[in-house]
Design a protein around this motif. Sequence first.
Motif, PDB file in Angstrom:
ATOM      1  N   ARG A 115      83.678 -54.105  -6.536  1.00 30.90           N
ATOM      2  CA  ARG A 115      84.471 -54.687  -5.693  1.00 30.90           C
ATOM      3  C   ARG A 115      83.371 -55.770  -4.990  1.00 30.90           C
ATOM      4  O   ARG A 115      83.648 -55.912  -3.672  1.00 30.90           O
ATOM      5  N   GLU A 116      82.443 -55.928  -5.261  1.00 30.33           N
ATOM      6  CA  GLU A 116      81.289 -56.898  -4.611  1.00 30.33           C
ATOM      7  C   GLU A 116      81.845 -58.096  -4.312  1.00 30.33           C
ATOM      8  O   GLU A 116      81.539 -58.605  -3.265  1.00 30.33           O
ATOM      9  N   TYR A 117      82.488 -58.773  -5.233  1.00 32.46           N
ATOM     10  CA  TYR A 117      82.984 -60.141  -4.802  1.00 32.46           C
ATOM     11  C   TYR A 117      84.303 -60.086  -3.928  1.00 32.46           C
ATOM     12  O   TYR A 117      84.492 -60.995  -3.178  1.00 32.46           O
ATOM     13  N   LEU A 118      85.041 -58.923  -3.981  1.00 27.60           N
ATOM     14  CA  LEU A 118      86.082 -58.686  -2.981  1.00 27.60           C
ATOM     15  C   LEU A 118      85.736 -58.410  -1.461  1.00 27.60           C
ATOM     16  O   LEU A 118      86.323 -58.385  -0.552  1.00 27.60           O
ATOM     17  N   SER A 119      84.532 -58.270  -1.412  1.00 26.96           N
ATOM     18  CA  SER A 119      83.682 -58.103  -0.016  1.00 26.96           C
ATOM     19  C   SER A 119      82.967 -59.037   0.481  1.00 26.96           C
ATOM     20  O   SER A 119      82.248 -58.929   1.355  1.00 26.96           O
ATOM     21  N   ARG A 120      82.989 -60.209  -0.089  1.00 22.60           N
ATOM     22  CA  ARG A 120      82.344 -61.284   0.370  1.00 22.60           C
ATOM     23  C   ARG A 120      82.908 -61.858   1.494  1.00 22.60           C
ATOM     24  O   ARG A 120      84.141 -61.586   1.959  1.00 22.60           O
ATOM     25  N   ARG A 121      81.947 -62.809   2.359  1.00 21.79           N
ATOM     26  CA  ARG A 121      82.434 -63.088   3.647  1.00 21.79           C
ATOM     27  C   ARG A 121      83.890 -63.986   3.610  1.00 21.79           C
ATOM     28  O   ARG A 121      84.710 -63.763   4.457  1.00 21.79           O
ATOM     29  N   GLY A 122      84.055 -64.758   2.651  1.00 24.19           N
ATOM     30  CA  GLY A 122      85.178 -65.731   2.563  1.00 24.19           C
ATOM     31  C   GLY A 122      86.269 -64.803   1.852  1.00 24.19           C
ATOM     32  O   GLY A 122      87.562 -65.300   1.957  1.00 24.19           O
ATOM     33  N   VAL A 123      86.288 -63.413   1.540  1.00 22.34           N
ATOM     34  CA  VAL A 123      87.300 -62.720   1.159  1.00 22.34           C
ATOM     35  C   VAL A 123      87.764 -61.562   2.219  1.00 22.34           C
ATOM     36  O   VAL A 123      89.044 -61.499   2.498  1.00 22.34           O
ATOM     37  N   ASP A 124      86.969 -60.816   2.783  1.00 19.72           N
ATOM     38  CA  ASP A 124      86.800 -59.961   3.740  1.00 19.72           C
ATOM     39  C   ASP A 124      87.129 -60.547   4.947  1.00 19.72           C
ATOM     40  O   ASP A 124      86.366 -60.995   5.533  1.00 19.72           O
ATOM     41  N   LEU A 125      88.373 -60.592   5.494  1.00 18.78           N
ATOM     42  CA  LEU A 125      88.798 -61.373   6.571  1.00 18.78           C
ATOM     43  C   LEU A 125      88.844 -60.619   8.143  1.00 18.78           C
ATOM     44  O   LEU A 125      89.358 -61.114   8.768  1.00 18.78           O
ATOM     45  N   THR A 126      88.245 -59.563   7.960  1.00 19.83           N
ATOM     46  CA  THR A 126      88.214 -58.546   9.231  1.00 19.83           C
ATOM     47  C   THR A 126      87.367 -59.387  10.462  1.00 19.83           C
ATOM     48  O   THR A 126      87.840 -59.267  11.549  1.00 19.83           O
ATOM     49  N   ASN A 127      86.448 -60.232  10.079  1.00 16.33           N
ATOM     50  CA  ASN A 127      85.839 -60.964  11.277  1.00 16.33           C
ATOM     51  C   ASN A 127      86.855 -61.831  11.892  1.00 16.33           C
ATOM     52  O   ASN A 127      86.425 -62.560  12.805  1.00 16.33           O
TER      53      ASN A 127
END
Lengths: 380, 71
Positions: free
Chosen positions: B27-39
Amino acid sequence: MCLSALVAAGTAGASSARADEATGRWTGHVGARGNYYYERSTRVMAPRADVQLESPTGTRIDADYLVDTITSASVATGVTDDVSFTEVRHEVGMGLSQPFDLAGDELRIGATGRLSLEPDYDSFDAGVLVRLDLANRATVLEMGLGYRHDAVRRSVRMLALSGRLQEVERACSDDPAIDCGLDVLSASATWTQSLNRTMELRLGYDLSFLRGFQWNPYRMVPVNGVPTPEHHPDTRFRNGFTARLIWHVPSSRTSLQIMPRVYVDSWELAAFSGELRIYQEVEPVLFRLRYRYYAQTDAYFYRPAAAIPMGTRYVTADPKMEAFSGHTIGGSIELAMPFLEGTFLDFARRATIDVVFDYTFQDSSFGNAAHAQIGGRIPF
Amino acid sequence: MRLIARCLLVAAAASSAACATVAPYEREYLSRRGVDLTNERGEDAFRAHVLLSREGATPGATAGGGGCGCN
């Protein structure tokens, strides 16, 4: 795999199991954000603060507070075009949720509440959220149910005996038969699926049923030259279908998002929006470009003022009820701060600061609009 | 008709992928800043409120509030 997980979910005991249980450490974040919105006749400044706390057993508490300061010269806000006034709105939100371990998968159940207060409009809503993470979070199912109650008034400036202008509260309408409350029941469901190591798809559906006061208590519509109070139907059934596809390109550290949405309601208003976002990581900076297209048809009772015959039951001059389209372009820059590690600002080494700017070109009566934000977030 | 067929194709592709497992270490790529939108939740909350008072197709689950008296 999913079926076995669901069966296990139905039979397993509900007990908490969190990684932070071992350390006994609370985690979370604090954030602050300034919002600014500008269009021809309205300016909005809205600072917002939020905090999230998560206990070692996974209990999550969210809270946020926002103040809207709205300066408007629009007739839609109850004054004439050549007079502007400022109105302040306070909004407080709270959330509480608890995870339950279901044979390796996680079920999170939560409740939310929100209160919004301003001189002529109060709103309260409460909701329940259920989230089920399956197959190591490869599949996430979420459902929400909500209830909202709004109370609408008119805030009118009148000349007091002292000769000074004074704010006076009045009922939403001079017609005592009109109920000034609005009740909303809503439900939503989303399914998020990791398609592979670099792609994720989310599908969602939301519906709501509204009954009560749904028009602007100040807005007048010229019917044959006679100013007539706006009046919309009392009930409305709304449906929205959303999708979001995310694709990360590891070689260039670029992420793409496509987000279409289709909407239809019982007022025969239909809309489509499509958004494309491109993210580019250049550590420690994240750049984002976005484009959004929006188009809607008019509601079945919308007519240009000159075409409204006397005696028409539903009349509106609401720009949101007319057919229009718009294009939004925008960009943002987010800076992470790993370089603070080991300095006296080490506590902020995982913090981010971002600046956002959007501009909307649209042919609605509101005209074009600009929107800017600056925000920061410190995880702990 | 072609549009409906394409939609069905996308739905079928999504269904076939459903329940495929992406392991936690994948899941490394699915946790990148441009994918994980919680911010982006704070940013999106204000944007949703703006749309509530400017477009006729506000998401039903969005929190209320009259905002600028223009319900």
